[in-house]
Design an enzyme around this catalytic site. Structure first.
Site, PDB file in Angstrom:
ATOM      1  N   ASP A  61     -74.453 -47.615 -11.559  1.00 41.96           N
ATOM      2  CA  ASP A  61     -74.387 -46.150 -12.509  1.00 41.96           C
ATOM      3  C   ASP A  61     -75.646 -45.976 -13.402  1.00 41.96           C
ATOM      4  O   ASP A  61     -76.266 -46.953 -13.714  1.00 41.96           O
ATOM      5  CB  ASP A  61     -73.084 -46.040 -13.067  1.00 41.96           C
ATOM      6  N   ASP A  95     -70.360 -36.243  -9.370  1.00 47.50           N
ATOM      7  CA  ASP A  95     -69.050 -36.487 -10.158  1.00 47.50           C
ATOM      8  C   ASP A  95     -68.067 -35.127  -9.765  1.00 47.50           C
ATOM      9  O   ASP A  95     -67.011 -35.105 -10.274  1.00 47.50           O
ATOM     10  CB  ASP A  95     -69.314 -36.531 -11.566  1.00 47.50           C
TER      11      ASP A  95
END
Ligand code: DGJ
Length: 742
Positions: free
Chosen positions: A477, A547
């Site tokens: 990430d 997301d």
């Protein structure tokens, strides 16, 4: 594939699908662009492609009225040659002037293209690819530029990469050095690109070119949520399936510039490369600088043709080959199920249920290290939090593997929080000037990956975890951009190198990890799709696309992403409802039918599911696994766009055209709807297909599925009265049709 007319110094790169032609221009000896498009024949000379008219302007050659480089289509425009448009290379000489003149010197042909270390780029065997290298010498210095053109046998693709070498001892300053310059005659082109923001990445826009400059960029240190390093040009008539389109993609994850400068003579200067914003590079004696590689695609079969070329080309010649044709695991990620609030017991409960449902891989997301109960600390302290995981990552991973699942783990390697030993020991490892304000983003700071010792430290910490636990997958990430770029070790003259050196450091860490753990599957992520680019696919064959996991939003995000990137790279999960990003309620079926056209996985609390819901998930996983090879290896066709429309449709057709899978989606229900048919494409006209929708089978010819289409409404003919009331399905509907050759 490379034909050279030695007499006129004309270069013709050609395969069955495309031609790319340029020449050495008389007297100035600069490289003049002549043609890029559908394959054309070889000629003894290409005068018919040369445009030369007498125009008022500043002329290069005394007495000449036609050597104004402002009107010449070029391969490497520089400043100081009478071209007033944007240069692709700009150098500051020791006395401060910026006047260059790179003239043709020689060429070289190379067979095959090696997989490069340190900078993602395409590769191929000597049968697949030939490279033409043009050497240009600066008339005013010892600098030499190499223009590398790769042509691949089976693809309508040319790749471009440039190198500058300083053969002398004087130091120069590069202010910009782009990967691609292409001056093309405009044909009323429209340009398409992907833009967005966090949770709404890859929104597709299409606009007419305006006279002047249009550009998309990143200045954020990552390719970014806002713009993707890709754009296309298409004629107004070009649709998904028909017409001409040119696609341009940069294999780079840092700051980029993609620009089209349409001049008043209707020439479009197309440029792609590292963003000159905040960039400068010291080119010392005997040093060299290599640009990222840019990829140009030509399609005569509309945007679908362009995207299929990108997909197939990237699969064969860019993406981590270990994974590209390997079945990906169906995963479950705990993020939306638990966020930071978990312990070993909770994780094991989810994992054992996951095993029961047929899931292959459990991924433990953020929150397993340091004392990270919220997003305000512990990054850079990659030691397991024993409060939550008393047996550490090793203990948990072993238990999960014992359940019969693979285990995956989240890292955010490039970041540091101030509450960590790493930060206390090395405050200067953080990017930013400590004497000035350094902004946090999500309470965290960016590590200076331009420094090899920083990369090494993070590698060692990750290695400690990876070497002591059975880990088969990493989610990598990256949750904030670089806002105040400054490195403690780069001096005054070299601060402009930070952004590029940073991203080279990221690539170096990917390489170190994969060198030691070559079987590891890495999924890249940057707060969703903030760094979804072709360069990272070199290492990480899949990327978390957004997301935003809402099925309706995902229609747009996945549709846009598919412009360049193959379905096997698009991370997509079935998540919780009400959806955590938009609060929408969609059925499990709709969520799965969207997520299936990607890598496919789950991200929700499955432990509260009753038997009926569990059975539905089992069925979805079985369905996906049945079609997985078709979805990941087949050719993807977009049929109906979600942008501005209530319906979306797409399909994947296997290479042998024996199978296909169609996804159809409707956002809002309509009363008393109009008749609807979905015309398919890409099928074999003469084949007879069994069209299967949830077990209901009909026989149809490929030809008629592509002309008459699939009926989406009802056919109540000969049905009894009782059956003839309209069904009301509600909003957010989806249907899957599986076609197989009879
Ligand atoms: C952002 C990612 O996109 C999410 O999927 C999740 O991993 C969080 N970060 C964790 O902090």
């Amino acid at each position: 594939m490379i034909n050279i007319n030695e007499k006129n110094l004309e270069f013709h790169l050609k395969n069955e699908q495309i031609s790319y032609i340029f020449r050495v221009m008389e007297e100035t000896e600069i490289m003049e662009q002549l043609y890029f498009g559908a394959s054309i024949d070889e000629y003894d000379q290409y005068d018919f492609l040369i445009e030369r008219e007498s125009k008022p302007g500043n002329n290069q050659i005394e007495g000449s009225q036609i050597t104004n480089l402002d009107d010449i289509k070029q391969e490497l425009p520089v400043y100081g040659t009478t071209d007033f448009r944007q240069p692709a290379l700009e150098i500051v000489y020791p006395n401060g002037d910026r006047i260059s003149h790179f003239a043709y010197d020689r060429y070289e042909i190379r067979q095959g293209k090696m997989r490069l270390k340190g900078l993602p780029s395409t590769f191929g065997s000597s049968e697949d690819v030939e490279i033409l290298v043009i050497f240009l010498k600066d008339r005013y210095s010892d600098m030499e530029v190499e223009l590398h053109y790769a042509i691949y046998k089976d693809f309508p693709v040319i790749t471009r990469q440039n190198i500058i070498r300083n053969h002398g001892t004087t130091t120069y300053q590069l202010e910009s050095f782009l990967s691609l310059n292409l001056d093309m005659p405009n044909e009323n082109y429209e340009w398409l690109h992907l833009h967005g923001a966090w949770a709404r990445e890859a929104q597709l826009s299409r606009d007419k070119l305006i006279i002047g400059t249009q550009q998309i960029t990143s200045t954020r240190g990552a390719s970014s949520h806002m713009h993707n390093p890709f754009f296309a040009l298409a004629t107004p008539e070009t649709t998904e399936n028909q017409g001409r389109a040119y696609g341009f993609s940069l294999i780079y994850s840092g700051n980029f510039l993609a620009q089209i400068q349409l001049d008043t003579y209707d020439i479009a200067r197309i440029q792609l490369g590292i963003n000159p914003f905040q960039f400068s590079w010291e080119l010392a004696g005997n040093a060299s600088f290599t640009t990222p590689e840019a990829v140009m695609v030509y399609s005569e079969n509309g945007l679908n043709g362009m995207s299929q070329t990108f997909h197939n080309f990237y699969k064969e010649h860019l993406i981590n080959q270990k994974w590209v044709h390997k079945t990906r695991p169906v995963l479950i990620n705990n993020w939306e199920a638990t966020y930071f609030d978990f312990d070993e017991e909770k994780i094991l409960t989810i994992a054992s249920k996951a095993k029961d449902l047929g899931i292959d891989l459990f991924v433990l997301d953020d929150g397993w290290f340091g004392t990270r109960d919220t997003d305000d600390g512990s990054l850079g302290n990659w030691t397991p939090d024993l409060r939550k995981l008393p047996n550490g990552i090793t203990g948990l991973a072993e238990k999960i593997v014992d359940l019969g699942l693979q285990f995956g783990l989240w890292f955010e390697p490039e970041m540091v929080s101030v509450d960590t030993p790493l930060f206390s020991e090395h405050p200067d490892w953080r990017i930013g000037n400590p004497k000035k304000h350094i902004s946090h983003g999500r309470n965290q700071f960016v590590l200076d990956f331009s420094r090899p010792e920083v990369v090494e430290n993070i590698f060692e910490q990750m290695d400690k975890i990876l070497s002591t636990a059975p880990i088969s997958y990493i989610k990598w990430d990256m949750n904030r951009y670089i806002s105040e770029s400054f490195s403690a070790t780069l001096g005054r003259k070299n601060q402009g190198e930070l952004f590029h050196r940073y991203i080279l450091g990221v690539y170096a860490l990917y390489e170190k990890i994969l060198d030691k753990y070559p079987g590891l599957l890495i999924e890249s992520c940057a707060g969703g799709g903030g760094r979804f680019d072709s360069a990272l696919l070199y290492y990480a064959p899949q990327a978390w696309a957004s997301d935003d996991t809402d099925a309706v939003e995902r229609l747009r995000i996945q549709y846009g992403t598919s412009m360049v990137y193959p379905l096997s790279s698009i991370g997509s999960h079935v998540s919780e409802v009400p959806n955590h990003q938009v609060g929408r309620l969609t059925s499990l079926e709709m969520r799965a039918n969207v997520a299936m056209f990607g890598t496919f996985g789950y991200e929700l609390d499955i432990t509260h599911f009753d038997e009926a819901e569990s059975a539905e998930i089992r069925k979805q996983i079985k369905t996906f696994k049945n079609y997985q090879t078709l979805i990941h290896e087949g050719d993807f066709y977009r049929l109906k766009s979600p942008f501005g429309n209530n319906e979306t449709a797409w399909l994947v057709v296997s290479k042998d055209k024996k199978e296909a899978l169609v996804g159809w989606y409707q956002v809002l229900a309509k009363p008393n709807p109009a008749y609807q048919r979905l015309r398919l494409t890409g099928l074999a006209a003469e084949k007879t297909y069994i069209v299967n929708e949830d077990g209901q089978e009909t026989l149809r010819k490929g030809k008629d599925l592509m002309s008459a289409g699939v009926l989406l409404g009802e056919n109540l003919i000969n049905r009894s009265e009782g059956e003839q009331s309209h069904k009301r399905y509600g909003d957010f509907q989806s249907r899957l049709f599986y076609l197989s050759e009879k």
